[in-house]
Design a protein around this motif. Structure first.
Motif, PDB file in Angstrom:
ATOM      1  N   SER A  77       6.038   5.432   5.401  1.00 57.51           N
ATOM      2  CA  SER A  77       4.868   5.622   4.552  1.00 57.51           C
ATOM      3  C   SER A  77       4.699   7.083   4.171  1.00 57.51           C
ATOM      4  O   SER A  77       4.937   7.974   4.996  1.00 57.51           O
ATOM      5  CB  SER A  77       3.614   5.139   5.282  1.00 57.51           C
ATOM      6  OG  SER A  77       2.447   5.408   4.521  1.00 57.51           O
ATOM      7  N   GLU A 125       0.267   0.367   2.253  1.00 53.73           N
ATOM      8  CA  GLU A 125       0.482   1.808   2.072  1.00 53.73           C
ATOM      9  C   GLU A 125       1.845   2.245   2.600  1.00 53.73           C
ATOM     10  O   GLU A 125       2.121   3.442   2.676  1.00 53.73           O
ATOM     11  CB  GLU A 125      -0.646   2.600   2.726  1.00 53.73           C
ATOM     12  CG  GLU A 125      -1.988   2.439   1.995  1.00 53.73           C
ATOM     13  CD  GLU A 125      -3.056   3.383   2.505  1.00 53.73           C
ATOM     14  OE1 GLU A 125      -2.723   4.335   3.230  1.00 53.73           O
ATOM     15  OE2 GLU A 125      -4.233   3.142   2.195  1.00 53.73           O
ATOM     16  N   ASP A 154       5.704   2.477   1.878  1.00 49.19           N
ATOM     17  CA  ASP A 154       6.455   2.549   0.631  1.00 49.19           C
ATOM     18  C   ASP A 154       7.905   2.094   0.760  1.00 49.19           C
ATOM     19  O   ASP A 154       8.520   1.696  -0.235  1.00 49.19           O
ATOM     20  CB  ASP A 154       6.440   4.001   0.116  1.00 49.19           C
ATOM     21  CG  ASP A 154       5.028   4.561   0.033  1.00 49.19           C
ATOM     22  OD1 ASP A 154       4.646   5.371   0.910  1.00 49.19           O
ATOM     23  OD2 ASP A 154       4.308   4.170  -0.904  1.00 49.19           O
TER      24      ASP A 154
END
Length: 123
Positions: free
Chosen positions: A98, A109, A111
């Motif tokens: 993240s 959240e 990625d």
């Protein structure tokens, strides 16, 4: 960023496994690394997270005292040592990265995701 997870398997209750997750590419974008798990019919759950730079950690209550998340920055690798495994730990485990700064960042959240690795604990 690419994440490669490994280390799952079949173990008896009370046993141990260590999961590994190696990051490659633009790893400087990652602030927090987490291990999630998901079993059939359940939502993906954050199990443990670690700050990539400072090493601060977070654990969900159900694994505190049994699991340990660590990192090796030189190898761009995060580990999840799982001890005293229980049948309810059975799940597909994912590592994720993240750009958020919070250790408790929600799943949306994160990625970057690795492929799942199956952990099965027999009773």
């Amino acid at each position: 960023v690419q994440l490669q997870a490994s280390g799952g398997g079949l173990v008896q209750a009370g046993g141990s496994l260590r999961l590994s997750c190696t990051a490659s590419g633009r790893t400087f974008r990652i602030n927090v690394m987490g291990w999630f798990r998901q079993s059939p019919g359940k939502e993906r759950e954050l199990v443990a997270a670690i700050s990539w730079s400072g090493g601060a950690t977070y654990y969900v209550d159900s694994v505190k005292g049994r699991f340990a998340i660590t990192r090796d920055n030189a190898k761009n690798t995060v580990y999840l040592q799982m001890n005293s495994l229980l049948p309810e730990d059975t799940a597909l485990y994912y590592c994720a990265g993240s750009r958020a700064l919070s250790l408790r960042a929600p799943v949306n959240e994160y990625d970057y995701w690795g492929q799942g690795t199956q952990v099965t604990v027999s009773s």
